[in-house]
Design a protein around this motif. Structure first.
Motif, PDB file in Angstrom:
ATOM      1  N   GLU A 575       0.833  -1.206   0.000  1.00  0.00           N
ATOM      2  CA  GLU A 575       0.000   0.000   0.000  1.00  0.00           C
ATOM      3  C   GLU A 575       0.868   1.257   0.000  1.00  0.00           C
ATOM      4  N   ALA A 576       1.963   1.248   0.751  1.00  0.00           N
ATOM      5  CA  ALA A 576       2.858   2.411   0.780  1.00  0.00           C
ATOM      6  C   ALA A 576       3.446   2.683  -0.600  1.00  0.00           C
ATOM      7  N   LYS A 577       3.663   1.637  -1.382  1.00  0.00           N
ATOM      8  CA  LYS A 577       4.231   1.809  -2.717  1.00  0.00           C
ATOM      9  C   LYS A 577       3.262   2.477  -3.682  1.00  0.00           C
ATOM     10  N   ARG A 578       1.990   2.579  -3.305  1.00  0.00           N
ATOM     11  CA  ARG A 578       1.029   3.298  -4.137  1.00  0.00           C
ATOM     12  C   ARG A 578       1.187   4.812  -3.990  1.00  0.00           C
ATOM     13  N   CYS A 579       1.902   5.262  -2.957  1.00  0.00           N
ATOM     14  CA  CYS A 579       2.121   6.699  -2.759  1.00  0.00           C
ATOM     15  C   CYS A 579       2.873   7.267  -3.957  1.00  0.00           C
ATOM     16  N   MET A 580       2.395   8.391  -4.478  1.00  0.00           N
ATOM     17  CA  MET A 580       3.016   9.012  -5.649  1.00  0.00           C
ATOM     18  C   MET A 580       4.135   9.981  -5.266  1.00  0.00           C
ATOM     19  N   SER A 581       4.426  10.100  -3.974  1.00  0.00           N
ATOM     20  CA  SER A 581       5.518  10.943  -3.485  1.00  0.00           C
ATOM     21  C   SER A 581       5.424  12.365  -4.036  1.00  0.00           C
ATOM     22  N   CYS A 582       4.226  12.918  -4.008  1.00  0.00           N
ATOM     23  CA  CYS A 582       3.975  14.236  -4.600  1.00  0.00           C
ATOM     24  C   CYS A 582       4.945  15.283  -4.051  1.00  0.00           C
ATOM     25  N   GLY A 583       5.645  15.966  -4.967  1.00  0.00           N
ATOM     26  CA  GLY A 583       6.534  17.045  -4.567  1.00  0.00           C
ATOM     27  C   GLY A 583       7.885  16.600  -4.068  1.00  0.00           C
ATOM     28  N   PHE A 584       8.246  15.324  -4.308  1.00  0.00           N
ATOM     29  CA  PHE A 584       9.542  14.841  -3.826  1.00  0.00           C
ATOM     30  C   PHE A 584       9.989  13.642  -4.662  1.00  0.00           C
ATOM     31  N   CYS A 585      11.279  13.536  -4.882  1.00  0.00           N
ATOM     32  CA  CYS A 585      11.840  12.465  -5.709  1.00  0.00           C
ATOM     33  C   CYS A 585      11.599  11.098  -5.090  1.00  0.00           C
ATOM     34  N   PHE A 586      11.164  10.128  -5.920  1.00  0.00           N
ATOM     35  CA  PHE A 586      11.077   8.754  -5.428  1.00  0.00           C
ATOM     36  C   PHE A 586      11.904   7.791  -6.291  1.00  0.00           C
ATOM     37  N   GLU A 587      12.921   8.371  -6.960  1.00  0.00           N
ATOM     38  CA  GLU A 587      13.980   7.592  -7.598  1.00  0.00           C
ATOM     39  C   GLU A 587      13.459   6.709  -8.730  1.00  0.00           C
ATOM     40  N   CYS A 588      12.643   7.309  -9.617  1.00  0.00           N
ATOM     41  CA  CYS A 588      12.093   6.544 -10.739  1.00  0.00           C
ATOM     42  C   CYS A 588      13.048   6.470 -11.925  1.00  0.00           C
ATOM     43  N   ASP A 589      14.046   7.375 -11.989  1.00  0.00           N
ATOM     44  CA  ASP A 589      15.048   7.435 -13.048  1.00  0.00           C
ATOM     45  C   ASP A 589      14.542   8.051 -14.348  1.00  0.00           C
ATOM     46  N   ASN A 590      13.312   8.544 -14.396  1.00  0.00           N
ATOM     47  CA  ASN A 590      12.812   9.123 -15.648  1.00  0.00           C
ATOM     48  C   ASN A 590      13.693  10.258 -16.153  1.00  0.00           C
TER      49      ASN A 590
END
Length: 643
Positions: A575-590
């Motif tokens: 469930e925590a992994k569903r967080c979109m980390s709005c306004g902060f980097c979550f290391e997606c590498d895009n």
């Protein structure tokens, strides 16, 4: 766009306005702007009255922000979340979660189950006997805390962390306030409550005086003399009676009296139809309790509920075996869909057999020969015009008990000069009582609201108390309140703090080690919304919901079990992994993958922490904006000049 296949559109139908050319000038794929990394407050935190760093501790749960060696991630998350709110097990169960209403993921597939994860962390902390860290130094200051509810207990903890001692003056025989006397025990199990209160008291430096009412057993003037500051957390302990003719009947009582009698064990059953007046959470709690305790026919006067409420009688335990399902009606003057209660609590009451009768305005309590309420006269009303208008003939509803859950007020008997004309306490933005230097306040005494509101106000008040005790001016508060993620603190915890500043002849360089380059923290001023995100990055993911126990009309009588089972470790992480980390980097590498100039690169592993994952080589950056466009979290802003 379907509910299960969300897409992303930078523009909506009908959009025809260009970007703001002052900030988004791109000519042949290049511009004079370079990316900078902007930390903003996510709407979940902005909607949380206690200012939780929700995004921060969700990042810990999902494994992005890792603890130091030998510390379980659950403990690390517990430490982060309890900086704002010391009751994770309780809040995870009963908070109506305004944070989830603010969650940007609502625009995709539904909010992140924040309070279910909070409950998991809180329960894990209890099972593993986690304790709060004791203060590093003592201030020698003492604060009087008037009221031992959620605000008072939270203030005691926050004060202790700053090295201040306190004494809690509680008028009742137990700490907890509304958590113990108001909310039913099946919603807050008493062992959970006791554990989370004891964890605070175990810090030491917190004295407790029960059965001690300020204004009666001790005078305010004495506290002003003996203590360095006073914190008011008296709550609203007195319910309001039904304000119609006949509302003073002995079997017409307020919701607080009803719930207090149930929670202390004196109210065991009813004696006929109960009418619950109101549409808030207190009304839902009264109705749900009524269905659980049931009724016993033909009670003698000493066993009737009103005898329990006024202390003139009691209900024998052996009569509880004769209980049958109670006849409970919820009477609300507005349409029930307009009720301010938590939606799930209303739905649960209906499932458990509570009858809903809305758009009915109470007119008069009909009394029998003994002066007891025998019926409630109501007026059907219509709200289609925006105001209440009669809609039919008045009629009477027979009943044996009427409970008014229509509001609460404070008890200031014997206390002069603190409450206003509405029996509340006025405070400024620092939570200092207006016109009372050294007096601070939080919670329902200001304006009745949520438990977490009281806790958030206590945090602000303690910051004000600390400044007051230090002789520092109480400055205005930030635009966005909260316990914001602190990148410098994160770097310090990982022994990666920037060097001491000593510019010498060095100005304007990107190689100096005394600054965190191309990063700006705007969390105290900015809240990020969905429009700033690249939501096309996120797949549809069904919420990991807590298992709900089937409590219905057939089995509600006598049921005192919780309505939900908590999440497992795996489901909490998912469930925590569903967080979109709005306004902060979550290391997606895009940004790293899509940068055509290879200007955006990962920070070296030995220098990397949460929030410091990528950096930009300005010599390579051509200002194409691609990194900003593909950033899912809205963390990248084009702003640093290239020339």
């Amino acid at each position: 766009m379907s509910d299960t296949d969300p897409t992303y559109r930078r523009y909506s139908d009908g959009d025809n306005e260009p970007y703001d050319w002052n900030s988004d000038v791109i000519n042949q794929g290049e511009s004079y702007l370079c990316p900078t990394y902007i930390q903003r407050t996510p709407p979940c935190q902005n909607a949380c009255p206690s200012g939780h760093d929700i995004r921060g501790w969700l990042s810990i749960v999902r494994g992005l922000d890792k603890p130091q060696a030998d510390k379980p991630w659950q403990q690390y998350a517990f430490e982060r979340m309890t900086q704002a709110n010391p009751f994770p097990s309780i809040m995870g169960r009963v908070c109506p979660a305004p944070c989830q209403g603010g969650c940007n993921r609502n625009s995709l597939d539904g909010f992140v189950g924040i309070n279910s994860i909070e409950q998991y962390i809180g329960d894990w902390a209890r099972e593993n006997n986690l304790a709060f860290d004791k203060p590093e130094a003592e201030s020698g200051k003492r604060v009087a805390i008037i009221g031992g509810g959620p605000a008072g207990l939270a203030a005691a903890l926050f004060l202790r962390r700053l090295g201040h001692n306190s004494t809690i003056f509680e008028a009742h025989d137990a700490l907890g306030g509304q958590m113990v006397f108001g909310i039913p025990g099946y919603r807050i199990p008493r062992d959970v409550l006791e554990d989370e209160i004891q964890r605070i008291l175990d810090l030491g430096g917190i004295e407790v005086q029960l059965n001690t009412r300020v204004g009666d057993n001790v005078k305010v003037e004495t506290l002003e003399h003996d203590y360095d500051a006073i914190f008011w957390s008296v709550g609203t302990v007195i319910g309001k009676l039904l304000r119609v003719e006949g509302g003073e009947a002995p079997n017409c009582i307020d919701g607080m009296t009803f719930l207090r009698s149930f929670n202390d064990g004196s109210l065991k059953y009813l004696d006929g139809r109960i009418l619950v007046i109101g549409g808030g959470d207190t009304a839902m709690d009264v109705a749900a309790v009524a269905k659980r305790i049931g009724e016993v026919a033909e009670l003698d006067h000493p066993e009737r509920p009103e005898a329990v409420f006024d202390g003139s009688g009691s209900q024998p335990e052996d009569r509880a075996a004769l209980r049958t399902d109670s006849d409970c009606w919820l009477v609300y003057r507005r349409p029930i869909e307009k009720a301010p209660c938590t939606k799930h609590e209303l739905e649960a009451c209906i499932t458990e057999g509570v009858e809903i009768h809305d758009s009915l305005a109470p007119l008069e309590v009909i009394l029998d020969e003994q002066g007891r309420a025998s019926a409630l006269k109501v007026q059907p009303v219509d709200w289609s015009s925006g105001k209440m208008e009669p809609n039919g003939e008045p009629f009477e509803i027979e009943c044996a008990l009427i409970v008014a859950a229509t509001g609460q007020t404070g008890d200031y008997d014997g206390i002069d000069g603190i409450a206003n004309e509405w029996n509340q306490i006025d405070a400024d933005r620092t939570m200092q009582v207006k016109g009372k230097q050294g007096h601070f306040v939080a919670g329902d005494a200001i304006d009745p609201h949520l438990l977490t509101t009281a806790i958030g106000q206590a945090s602000v008040a303690v910051q004000g108390i600390d400044k007051y005790l230090s002789g520092v001016s109480l400055d205005d508060r930030p635009k966005v309140e909260g316990h914001h993620f602190d990148l410098l603190q994160e770097l310090d915890e990982k022994s990666l703090s920037p060097d001491e500043y000593n510019h010498g002849s060095t100005w304007g360089t990107s190689s100096a080690k005394w600054s965190v380059h191309n990063f700006e923290n705007r969390a105290e001023a900015d809240v990020i919304n969905t429009n700033a995100l690249y939501t096309g990055h996120f797949d549809y993911e069904k919420v990991n919901a807590r298992e709900e126990i089937d409590i219905n009309v057939s089995n509600v009588l006598g049921s005192m079990i919780e309505r939900f089972n908590g999440l497992t470790q795996d489901s909490a992480v998912s469930e925590a992994k569903r967080c979109m980390s709005c306004g902060f980097c979550f290391e997606c590498d895009n940004c790293v993958i899509y940068c055509p100039q290879d200007a955006v690169t990962r920070v070296k592993k030995d220098q990397r922490v949460m929030g410091r994952y990528v950096e930009t080589d300005y010599a390579k950056c051509v200002g194409c904006h691609i990194c900003k466009e593909v950033c899912p979290t809205g963390y990248i802003e084009m702003g640093l000049g290239q020339y």
